[in-house]
Design an enzyme around this catalytic site. Structure first.
Site, PDB file in Angstrom:
ATOM      1  N   LYS A  42      -2.426  -0.058   1.693  1.00 52.09           N
ATOM      2  CA  LYS A  42      -2.983  -1.185   1.983  1.00 52.09           C
ATOM      3  C   LYS A  42      -2.098  -2.409   2.643  1.00 52.09           C
ATOM      4  CE  LYS A  42      -6.572  -0.845   1.556  1.00 52.09           C
ATOM      5  NZ  LYS A  42      -7.193   0.157   2.726  1.00 52.09           N
ATOM      6  N   HIS A 102       2.679   7.592   2.758  1.00 48.59           N
ATOM      7  CA  HIS A 102       2.870   6.444   1.896  1.00 48.59           C
ATOM      8  C   HIS A 102       3.852   6.722   0.750  1.00 48.59           C
ATOM      9  CE1 HIS A 102      -0.688   4.423   3.416  1.00 48.59           C
ATOM     10  NE2 HIS A 102      -1.645   5.088   2.844  1.00 48.59           N
ATOM     11  N   SER A 132      -6.004  -6.330  -1.502  1.00 47.13           N
ATOM     12  CA  SER A 132      -6.679  -5.243  -0.699  1.00 47.13           C
ATOM     13  C   SER A 132      -6.961  -3.804  -1.606  1.00 47.13           C
ATOM     14  CB  SER A 132      -5.612  -5.184   0.437  1.00 47.13           C
ATOM     15  OG  SER A 132      -6.181  -4.453   1.631  1.00 47.13           O
TER      16      SER A 132
END
Ligand code: A3P
Length: 302
Positions: A42, A102, A132
């Site tokens: 995010k 990530h 988010s």
């Protein structure tokens, strides 16, 4: 209810299928000229990916759309059998690769360090990132239900979310940035628009300036007109209406956009609409403790 979809590796929660595929991921053979887009979830992954894609395709929108359909820039830890894993996808593509992850530094496949690959890291301020992520977990049916905002606030701080703690992720990548080829960008700098000469002070960061940094980092050079086009095509508004970037092609049983759209707000400072005064004070105190000694400054509003 949703099924439990996260499991731990080295204290970090990851998607269960990723953990099942862990040895394939760790044995991934990156090549020296590969570029890895790295983000905490995010933080603007989709945005920077689109920018990189546009740079690679010299601003040719049609080619970018095809590229996304073909799933370029695979996530190295992505796994959802029986579909090919991120590693398998990469291995069918011509090198050099542009890939995404990530993963925190300590979980990255060693070949990326061994080959001195280029790392493009995008960081986003923790408060907006939390907001988010909360809305993303509400709509993403293959991640755990976030529960109430109050409950999620605790979960996020404790790092018991997918890909681990925001604090550890950002610290980890920040600390290695001078030892490797890292371009460290901030979501907020990409959002910021230069003020004209009449409006002081003149900001030096804006989307074009940040995109220019990426172009240079990738060893390319682009015409001014192409740069301008990339700025336009990668705006939040354009990407929200583009079916290739707004995830509207992903089935509702995975991403339920009636709960919260994937392209949600795309702003800096939405945390102010979520954090109570008490939560904000507590967060600031925890932030001070966790980020002590790290000279990294985040812009919290524009
Ligand atoms: P919000 O939920 O705050 O709107 P990721 O791609 O890493 O999952 O990050 C998603 C976040 O980036 C979302 O934030 C999304 O709206 C925002 N985003 C995506 N494209 C963007 C763009 N072109 N400009 C600004 N923000 C963008």
């Amino acid at each position: 209810g949703r099924q439990l979809q996260l499991r731990e590796v080295g204290g970090i929660l990851l998607q269960a299928a990723t953990v099942d595929n862990w040895s394939e991921i760790q044995n991934f053979e990156a090549k020296p000229d590969d570029l890895l887009i790295c983000t905490y979830p995010k933080s603007g992954t989709t945005w920077i990916q689109e920018i990189v894609d546009m740079i690679e395709q010299n601003g040719d929108v049609a080619k970018c759309q095809r590229a996304i359909i073909q799933h370029r820039h695979p996530f190295i830890e992505w796994a959802r059998p029986p579909q090919p894993s991120g590693v398998e996808k990469a291995n069918t593509m011509p090198s050099p690769w542009t890939l995404r992850t990530h993963l925190p530094t300590q979980l990255l496949p060693p070949s990326f360090w061994e080959n001195n690959c280029k790392f493009l890291y995008v960081a986003r301020n923790a408060k907006d990132c939390m907001v988010s992520y909360y809305h993303f977990q509400r709509m993403n049916q293959v991640l755990p239900d976030p529960g109430t905002w109050e409950a999620y606030f605790e979960t996020f701080i404790s790092g018991k979310v997918g890909w681990g703690s925001w604090f550890d992720h950002v610290k980890g990548w920040w600390e290695i940035k001078d030892r490797y080829q890292v371009l460290f960008l901030f979501y907020e700098d990409m959002k910021r628009v230069s003020k004209g000469p009449s409006e002081e002070p003149l900001q030096t960061q804006d989307p074009k300036c940040e995109i220019q940094k990426v172009v240079q980092f990738m060893g390319k050079s682009l015409d001014e007109t192409v740069l301008d086009k990339i700025v336009q095509e990668t705006s939040f508004e354009k990407m929200k209406e583009n079916p290739m970037t707004n995830r509207s092609t992903v089935p509702k049983f995975i991403l339920d956009q009636s709960i919260s759209p994937f392209m949600r707000k795309g702003t800096v400072g939405d945390w102010k609409n979520h954090f109570t005064v008490t939560q904000n004070e507590r967060f600031d105190e925890i932030y001070r403790q966790k980020m002590e000694g790290i000279s990294i400054n985040f812009c919290m509003e524009l």
